[in-house]
Design an enzyme around this catalytic site. Structure first.
Site, PDB file in Angstrom:
ATOM      1  N   LYS A   1      52.143  56.279  27.440  1.00 34.89           N
ATOM      2  CA  LYS A   1      51.789  57.526  28.205  1.00 34.89           C
ATOM      3  C   LYS A   1      52.651  58.539  28.674  1.00 34.89           C
ATOM      4  O   LYS A   1      52.147  59.290  29.224  1.00 34.89           O
ATOM      5  CB  LYS A   1      50.874  56.588  29.348  1.00 34.89           C
ATOM      6  CG  LYS A   1      49.914  55.818  28.892  1.00 34.89           C
ATOM      7  CD  LYS A   1      49.211  54.982  30.144  1.00 34.89           C
ATOM      8  CE  LYS A   1      48.862  53.580  29.801  1.00 34.89           C
ATOM      9  NZ  LYS A   1      48.224  52.878  30.887  1.00 34.89           N
ATOM     10  N   ARG A  48      44.377  64.263  41.431  1.00 30.23           N
ATOM     11  CA  ARG A  48      44.859  63.099  42.405  1.00 30.23           C
ATOM     12  C   ARG A  48      46.582  62.959  42.610  1.00 30.23           C
ATOM     13  O   ARG A  48      46.897  61.986  43.305  1.00 30.23           O
ATOM     14  CB  ARG A  48      44.202  61.756  42.022  1.00 30.23           C
ATOM     15  CG  ARG A  48      42.950  61.977  42.272  1.00 30.23           C
ATOM     16  CD  ARG A  48      42.002  60.909  41.188  1.00 30.23           C
ATOM     17  NE  ARG A  48      42.049  59.740  41.472  1.00 30.23           N
ATOM     18  CZ  ARG A  48      41.748  58.583  40.805  1.00 30.23           C
ATOM     19  NH1 ARG A  48      40.869  59.082  39.990  1.00 30.23           N
ATOM     20  NH2 ARG A  48      41.563  57.161  41.277  1.00 30.23           N
ATOM     21  N   ARG A  74      41.071  46.891  40.264  1.00 26.06           N
ATOM     22  CA  ARG A  74      40.338  47.584  39.471  1.00 26.06           C
ATOM     23  C   ARG A  74      39.236  46.757  38.703  1.00 26.06           C
ATOM     24  O   ARG A  74      38.876  45.861  39.302  1.00 26.06           O
ATOM     25  CB  ARG A  74      41.159  48.108  38.332  1.00 26.06           C
ATOM     26  CG  ARG A  74      41.932  47.244  37.392  1.00 26.06           C
ATOM     27  CD  ARG A  74      43.119  47.642  36.648  1.00 26.06           C
ATOM     28  NE  ARG A  74      44.134  48.124  37.593  1.00 26.06           N
ATOM     29  CZ  ARG A  74      45.189  48.584  37.388  1.00 26.06           C
ATOM     30  NH1 ARG A  74      45.668  48.617  35.706  1.00 26.06           N
ATOM     31  NH2 ARG A  74      46.268  48.523  38.178  1.00 26.06           N
TER      32      ARG A  74
END
Length: 296
Positions: A61, A118, A284
């Site tokens: 990522k 965010r 999560r």
DNA sequence: CCAATCGCCTGCTGGC
DNA sequence: TGCCAGCAGGCGATTG
């Protein structure tokens, strides 16, 4: 939720625009976008101005843009980061954090805007070091030099130099649930919550199955499904649920329509028609089919 | 050394 | 209608 496919879509979009481009100016509008950078906004701007970007590279990522053999701009999109290509003078984006003005020898002037609702994402100037295996550091360049901030993570499953033996060995000596292990970026990079759930569903493996308890053929099946899911998501432009993930032109991907488990709580499993369940996991959610994915 | 938890952050949704 | 808990979840740091 940018994971490997989404970050690769962004990298591929940036590549033709930034390769060979001169950094004319840099404007840091929110210092929180530099949490991984040591030195502050003024240092960041000064370090980049006048440099020429040579590539756009990705591992897992992480995305980076080398501007010499020793330094690169490292980008992590976090949960909601976006890298947008705009014409100079384009209006300020919502949640805009950093704007970089480029002068490309062929395409002329353009702006790269880092926007991030965010603020989990960030940009940084980082040093490049040799890859231990001597192979190219990631997708997008043949250079075997990786930013220090990226050096600790494993190669991703789509990397030709991905070390399958190392992956199998890590699983064999880890008793934790396989989903937790899949999310560990030092085991294999690029997999987040969405693609972990999708890969486990495809491989018919319960997310809490102990990694070390998986037979070799299950590990091989899982790795095959991880690659298949990542490839398919990439081909469909990534997964977009809302406006948070978009490519460099602000467009959404289509893979959300291909999801079999993630976010489908209560809906029928596409294989057996029994309802997909959601369980809380590591702050999560895990989504899976309790019939197709049995814990044994 | 390894495993598990925490804190960071904003915007939206659903329940009362 | 307003308020607030809960949720989205990546990463590095910290704790056990």
């Amino acid at each position: 939720m940018p994971e490997l496919p989404e970050v690769e879509v962004v990298r591929a979009g940036l590549e033709p625009a930034v390769t060979g481009a001169l950094i004319a100016s840099v404007d840091v509008r929110d210092e929180r976008a530099l949490t991984r950078h040591t030195g502050g906004a003024a240092h960041f701007e000064a370090a980049l101005t006048g440099q020429r970007i040579s590539a756009a590279v990705r591992r897992g990522k992480f995305l980076w843009m080398p501007f010499s053999d020793d330094e690169a701009i490292v980008t992590h999109l976090g949960m909601s980061g976006q890298m947008l290509l705009r014409v100079p003078g384009a209006p300020e984006e919502r949640h805009e954090r950093i704007r970089i003005e480029l002068e490309h020898p062929v395409h002329g002037p353009l702006s790269v805007v880092f926007a991030d609702q965010r603020t989990f994402g960030s940009l940084a100037v980082d040093q490049l070091v040799d890859t231990p295996d001597g192979a190219a550091a990631g997708r997008g360049s043949n250079l075997a030099r990786v930013p220090t901030q990226v050096a600790h993570i494993a190669r991703d499953p789509l990397d030709p130099a991905f070390d399958v033996g190392r992956f199998r060995a890590r699983l064999a000596r880890t008793a934790s649930g396989i989903k937790r292990v899949l999310l560990d970026q030092t085991v294999a990079s690029g997999i987040g919550n969405i693609y972990a759930d999708e890969s486990l569903w495809a491989a018919r493996i319960h997310p809490e199955t102990s990694a070390s308890a998986l037979p070799t053929r299950a590990v091989n099946r899982l790795l095959g499904e991880v690659r298949a899911v990542l490839d398919k998501a990439l081909a469909e432009g990534g997964t977009s649920f809302d406006a948070q993930y978009v490519n460099v032109n602000g467009q959404a991907g289509y893979f959300a329509h291909s999801l079999n488990a993630y976010g489908r709580t209560g809906q029928p499993c596409p294989r057996c028609a029994r309802p997909i369940v959601r369980v809380s996991f590591m702050n999560r959610s895990s989504h899976f089919c309790p019939h197709c994915q049995r814990l044994r």
